[in-house]
Design an enzyme around this catalytic site. Structure first.
Site, PDB file in Angstrom:
ATOM      1  N   GLU A  51    -113.342 -12.386  66.436  1.00 31.22           N
ATOM      2  CA  GLU A  51    -112.652 -13.676  66.364  1.00 31.22           C
ATOM      3  C   GLU A  51    -112.808 -14.456  67.666  1.00 31.22           C
ATOM      4  O   GLU A  51    -111.944 -14.400  68.539  1.00 31.22           O
ATOM      5  CB  GLU A  51    -111.162 -13.482  66.050  1.00 31.22           C
ATOM      6  CG  GLU A  51    -110.921 -12.987  64.641  1.00 31.22           C
ATOM      7  CD  GLU A  51    -109.454 -13.020  64.226  1.00 31.22           C
ATOM      8  OE1 GLU A  51    -108.581 -13.234  65.099  1.00 31.22           O
ATOM      9  OE2 GLU A  51    -109.194 -12.830  63.028  1.00 31.22           O
TER      10      GLU A  51
ATOM     11  N   GLU B 188    -112.329 -10.183  57.528  1.00 32.77           N
ATOM     12  CA  GLU B 188    -110.948  -9.738  57.768  1.00 32.77           C
ATOM     13  C   GLU B 188    -109.987 -10.739  57.169  1.00 32.77           C
ATOM     14  O   GLU B 188    -110.172 -11.947  57.309  1.00 32.77           O
ATOM     15  CB  GLU B 188    -110.681  -9.610  59.280  1.00 32.77           C
ATOM     16  CG  GLU B 188    -109.263  -9.141  59.602  1.00 32.77           C
ATOM     17  CD  GLU B 188    -108.965  -9.153  61.105  1.00 32.77           C
ATOM     18  OE1 GLU B 188    -109.779  -8.616  61.895  1.00 32.77           O
ATOM     19  OE2 GLU B 188    -107.909  -9.712  61.475  1.00 32.77           O
TER      20      GLU B 188
END
Ligand code: IDC
Length: 462
Positions: A288, A380
């Site tokens: 991320e 995710e």
């Protein structure tokens, strides 16, 4: 799953109730509906309606039906704008599903309450026309035929590649992989053993295990050799069970992946060389990215991808996106920065992450728009808030998973672990025992995900 087919072949009755004047039998107009109760509990239930437009294409639709039971009420709904007046329920198409071609379908769902009995809805109409149609020979006619041979996901699909904006299998056909992400390997290694992976492959029928190897927070940087070998052994354990392994270089803090560029090159050179001959490996190079521009992420990707390609030329590589892999949305941007300046490499996909209680319609609108331009992989997501905790948001999770199913976007859920947080699939303490299979060890999130992931894949085999 209880399935009611509200098919009005003759336009006469359904579920024992008189309904609707039917159109002339010969006219191929109107619509077909299929109603499903996915789960039911004391005083409540989750219902799904799949509507197929059998008439001319429409841009904008209203589905109406009657909830005949006393006290039957829609409490919350998804994939449509819902309202109820007396016993009449209206669901109106929204931005991304409001256009229905002839033969097109929309899947909508709701959580309902009831007292006493919980009869199926009646009197479905689409834009005022009674849903009296049938398609093909009846039954689940429009579901693709089940895959033959009963192979594992890896046996059936083989080496994957990107085709157009899809993930495709060895027959060059689009597929969707559904699976789970580990928690941080530095904290939850005890959750990944033969028993837990047997449960994931056999009970959950998962296609995919994502191995979340944090780089900081006591992760890879503290013991590169140890974490590399942990990841490799999970790749082997997934392979032995016919599951794909998504190797996640779990950068998070700091958010600029360039901070870990040299570590990434070292790590990926090693795992790509070691796993090059395997068909089950997918590489995710930065979990991320945050606090970094798309240009910075692109720079990182264009340095790491060649390292992987040099060792393992044919594997799919997934690139994280700006704003915690939100395609930039969480930073006030959107997918256009990627569309206008794609990573200079082939056979790659872009990561999109969401947490259902935090990320809703505007994020879904972005994904449905971006999916026709960029190959996306939800590496995710959580059913809860972005903290990994808080209440499970069933309506938003269902809307998301329905959308991903419809777009054939692969996903991995955070987490296959017994962490003491509501995003975990197992109750705390589960990984100290050997039982990963009984329903008693699952959290609410685990039960929901298992019910979604364990449905048949129907991978195309020709
Ligand atoms: C969370 C874990 C939590 C841990 C925290 C920091 O659930 O136990 O303390 O990370 O390491 C992400 C991240 C993922 C987060 C998750 C939930 O990729 O590492 O895990 N999340 O906050 N992005 C959005 C949410």
């Amino acid at each position: 799953m209880k399935r009611f087919l509200a098919l009005l072949a003759s336009g006469a009755t359904v579920m024992g109730l008189t309904v609707l004047a039917s159109p002339p039998a010969a006219a191929a107009t109107g619509c077909k509906v299929e109603y499903t109760v996915t789960s039911q509990w004391q005083g409540g239930f989750q219902g799904g309606v799949k509507v197929t437009n059998l008439g001319d294409a429409v841009s904008g639709w209203q589905l109406k039906f009657t909830l005949p039971g006393s006290g039957q009420k829609v409490v919350q709904g998804w994939n449509a704008t819902w309202s109820q007046s007396g016993s009449t329920v209206t669901a109106a198409g929204i931005d991304w599903n409001k256009n229905l071609a002839t033969g097109g379908t929309a899947d909508v769902g709701f959580v309902g309450s009831f007292s006493g009995a919980n009869p199926a809805p009646t009197g479905f109409t689409l834009n005022g026309v009674a849903c009296t149609g049938t398609v093909g020979g009846g039954g689940d006619d429009d579901d693709p035929p089940p895959a033959t041979g009963g192979g594992t996901p890896v046996e059936t699909n083989g080496q994957l590649h990107v085709c157009g904006t899809n993930l495709c299998n060895q027959y060059n056909r689009p597929i969707q992989l559904r699976g789970m992400s580990t928690h941080g390997l530095q904290w939850f290694s005890k959750c990944y053993n033969n028993a837990s992976l047997d449960a994931l492959a056999n009970d959950w029928k998962a296609d995919l295990l994502r191995t979340a190897m944090y780089v900081q927070e006591d992760g890879y940087e503290t013991d590169p050799a140890g974490f590399t070998s942990k990841v490799n052994s999970l790749v082997d354990m997934a392979e032995a069970r016919g599951m794909y392994a998504l190797i996640d270089f779990h950068t998070l803090t700091p958010g600029d992946p360039n901070y870990n560029l040299e570590r990434a090159k070292t790590f990926f050179a090693s795992v790509a060389a070691r796993n090059a001959s395997k068909k089950n490996v997918i590489y995710e190079i930065a979990n991320e990215p945050n606090g970094v521009s798309w240009a910075g992420i692109k720079n990182y990707a264009e340095q790491v991808i060649p390292v992987i390609r040099a060792a393992d030329p044919d594997a799919v590589v997934i690139v994280g996106t700006r704003g915690w892999s939100s395609l930039g949305v969480s930073d006030g941007s959107n997918e256009s920065e990627v569309v206008n300046s794609p990573v200079n490499a082939t056979n790659i996909m872009y990561a999109f992450h969401f947490y259902a209680a935090s990320h809703k319609d505007n994020y879904r609108a972005t994904v449905s728009r971006a999916a026709s331009k960029l190959p996306l992989f939800v590496t995710e997501f959580g059913t809860v808030s972005a903290t990994g905790g808080g209440a499970l948001d069933r309506a938003s999770t269902t809307a998301w998973l329905d959308l991903l199913d419809q777009l054939k976007i692969s996903y991995a859920n955070w987490t296959y672990s017994d962490a003491n947080e509501s995003s975990a699939a197992f109750k705390p303490g589960t990984c100290d025992g050997g039982d990963y299979s009984s329903s008693g060890v699952l959290t609410e999130s685990g039960a929901l995900l298992k019910s979604r992931i364990s449905t048949p894949d129907n991978f195309p085999t020709s």
